[in-house]
Motif scaffolding. Structure first.
Motif, PDB file in Angstrom:
ATOM      1  N   SER A  26       0.849  -1.185   0.000  1.00 24.43           N
ATOM      2  CA  SER A  26       0.000   0.000   0.000  1.00 24.43           C
ATOM      3  C   SER A  26       0.884   1.235   0.000  1.00 24.43           C
ATOM      4  N   VAL A  27       0.487   2.240  -0.785  1.00 26.29           N
ATOM      5  CA  VAL A  27       1.231   3.493  -0.816  1.00 26.29           C
ATOM      6  C   VAL A  27       0.257   4.646  -1.067  1.00 26.29           C
ATOM      7  N   TYR A  28       0.521   5.754  -0.407  1.00 26.23           N
ATOM      8  CA  TYR A  28      -0.267   6.972  -0.616  1.00 26.23           C
ATOM      9  C   TYR A  28       0.454   7.824  -1.643  1.00 26.23           C
ATOM     10  N   LEU A  29      -0.213   8.120  -2.746  1.00 29.67           N
ATOM     11  CA  LEU A  29       0.351   8.947  -3.815  1.00 29.67           C
ATOM     12  C   LEU A  29      -0.089  10.390  -3.572  1.00 29.67           C
ATOM     13  N   ALA A  30       0.799  11.146  -2.966  1.00 30.30           N
ATOM     14  CA  ALA A  30       0.458  12.469  -2.447  1.00 30.30           C
ATOM     15  C   ALA A  30       0.021  13.450  -3.527  1.00 30.30           C
ATOM     16  N   ASP A  31       0.650  13.423  -4.685  1.00 24.74           N
ATOM     17  CA  ASP A  31       0.297  14.386  -5.738  1.00 24.74           C
ATOM     18  C   ASP A  31      -1.139  14.214  -6.224  1.00 24.74           C
ATOM     19  N   TYR A  32      -1.697  13.021  -6.046  1.00 24.47           N
ATOM     20  CA  TYR A  32      -3.038  12.736  -6.548  1.00 24.47           C
ATOM     21  C   TYR A  32      -4.053  12.453  -5.449  1.00 24.47           C
ATOM     22  N   ASP A  33      -3.600  12.414  -4.201  1.00 23.83           N
ATOM     23  CA  ASP A  33      -4.478  12.087  -3.073  1.00 23.83           C
ATOM     24  C   ASP A  33      -5.144  10.725  -3.290  1.00 23.83           C
ATOM     25  N   VAL A  34      -4.348   9.761  -3.743  1.00 22.39           N
ATOM     26  CA  VAL A  34      -4.830   8.407  -4.044  1.00 22.39           C
ATOM     27  C   VAL A  34      -4.011   7.404  -3.243  1.00 22.39           C
ATOM     28  N   THR A  35      -4.695   6.421  -2.686  1.00 21.95           N
ATOM     29  CA  THR A  35      -4.001   5.293  -2.079  1.00 21.95           C
ATOM     30  C   THR A  35      -4.098   4.123  -3.048  1.00 21.95           C
ATOM     31  N   ALA A  36      -2.938   3.548  -3.387  1.00 25.83           N
ATOM     32  CA  ALA A  36      -2.876   2.394  -4.283  1.00 25.83           C
ATOM     33  C   ALA A  36      -2.429   1.183  -3.480  1.00 25.83           C
ATOM     34  N   GLU A  37      -3.164   0.077  -3.618  1.00 23.69           N
ATOM     35  CA  GLU A  37      -2.847  -1.143  -2.884  1.00 23.69           C
ATOM     36  C   GLU A  37      -2.830  -2.331  -3.845  1.00 23.69           C
ATOM     37  N   LEU A  38      -2.119  -3.368  -3.425  1.00 26.81           N
ATOM     38  CA  LEU A  38      -1.972  -4.576  -4.229  1.00 26.81           C
ATOM     39  C   LEU A  38      -1.901  -5.789  -3.324  1.00 26.81           C
ATOM     40  N   VAL A  39      -2.641  -6.844  -3.689  1.00 24.55           N
ATOM     41  CA  VAL A  39      -2.483  -8.155  -3.049  1.00 24.55           C
ATOM     42  C   VAL A  39      -2.244  -9.175  -4.164  1.00 24.55           C
ATOM     43  N   PRO A  40      -1.294 -10.109  -3.943  1.00 27.99           N
ATOM     44  CA  PRO A  40      -0.946 -11.069  -4.991  1.00 27.99           C
ATOM     45  C   PRO A  40      -1.620 -12.428  -4.811  1.00 27.99           C
ATOM     46  N   THR A  41      -1.726 -13.145  -5.908  1.00 32.90           N
ATOM     47  CA  THR A  41      -1.976 -14.579  -5.889  1.00 32.90           C
ATOM     48  C   THR A  41      -0.793 -15.189  -6.651  1.00 32.90           C
ATOM     49  N   GLU A  42      -0.887 -16.420  -7.056  1.00 29.60           N
ATOM     50  CA  GLU A  42       0.247 -17.038  -7.748  1.00 29.60           C
ATOM     51  C   GLU A  42       0.459 -16.469  -9.150  1.00 29.60           C
ATOM     52  N   ARG A  43      -0.603 -16.261  -9.913  1.00 30.68           N
ATOM     53  CA  ARG A  43      -0.495 -15.779 -11.281  1.00 30.68           C
ATOM     54  C   ARG A  43      -1.353 -14.544 -11.551  1.00 30.68           C
TER      55      ARG A  43
END
Length: 181
Positions: A26-43
């Protein structure tokens, strides 16, 4: 402002506003006021973007250089395509096929080729192609994107997406990934 050039569209972020785990990023992208998150699976993986209130929230899917293709299918809330970028050691016909499935309709959809936005095109193919998906969002709205890839075929990418993410929400996938790690 919509920007396809990767240097111009980059956002400032602080590592203090970043969460890095093998099963959740998870990361907060300050210039856009957006939080981007990612969860993985195998593929595959699921992204979750949390937006501010605006008529012009954008998600860009970058096919990268060395040859790529994107096709936007608005009726299915989907982007399919391939990218050919690699670091060597692959056959000349190498392709990484992908599918990205969104959980809500796009308010606009465009492609780009090189550094030129193709406002009326839902398909782009060339040295560096990408997809632009627009949304109207209220503060705190989330958009989920399930993504899968395959080195075999577009059909295999679809199958990977279905097998690994269909019927599962972000928190379920995060829990499964944590247990796997």
């Amino acid at each position: 402002k919509l920007e396809v050039d990767q240097e111009k569209r980059a956002s400032w972020f602080s590592h203090k506003a970043e969460l890095v785990k093998p099963y959740h990023y998870s990361v907060y992208l300050a210039d856009y006021d957006v939080t981007a998150e990612l969860v993985p699976t195998e593929r595959s993986a699921m992204f979750r973007f949390t937006f501010p209130e605006t008529d012009s929230s954008w998600i860009l899917l970058d096919g990268f250089f060395k040859g790529s293709m994107v096709r936007i299918i608005p009726s299915e809330r989907k982007v399919i395509g391939y990218c050919r970028n690699n670091s060597g050691g692959v056959l000349d016909n190498f392709h990484n096929y992908f599918v990205a499935q969104f959980d809500r309709d796009f308010t606009s959809a465009h492609t780009w080729l090189g550094d030129t936005i193709q406002a009326d095109s839902l398909i782009a193919e060339g040295e560096h192609a990408g997809a632009i998906l627009g949304f109207k969002t209220k503060r705190g709205d989330t958009i989920h994107v399930r993504v899968a890839s395959s080195f075999i075929s577009p059909e295999q990418a679809e199958l990977n997406l279905k097998r690994e993410t269909e019927g599962k929400d972000f928190e379920t996938l995060k829990k499964e990934a944590k247990e796997a790690w």
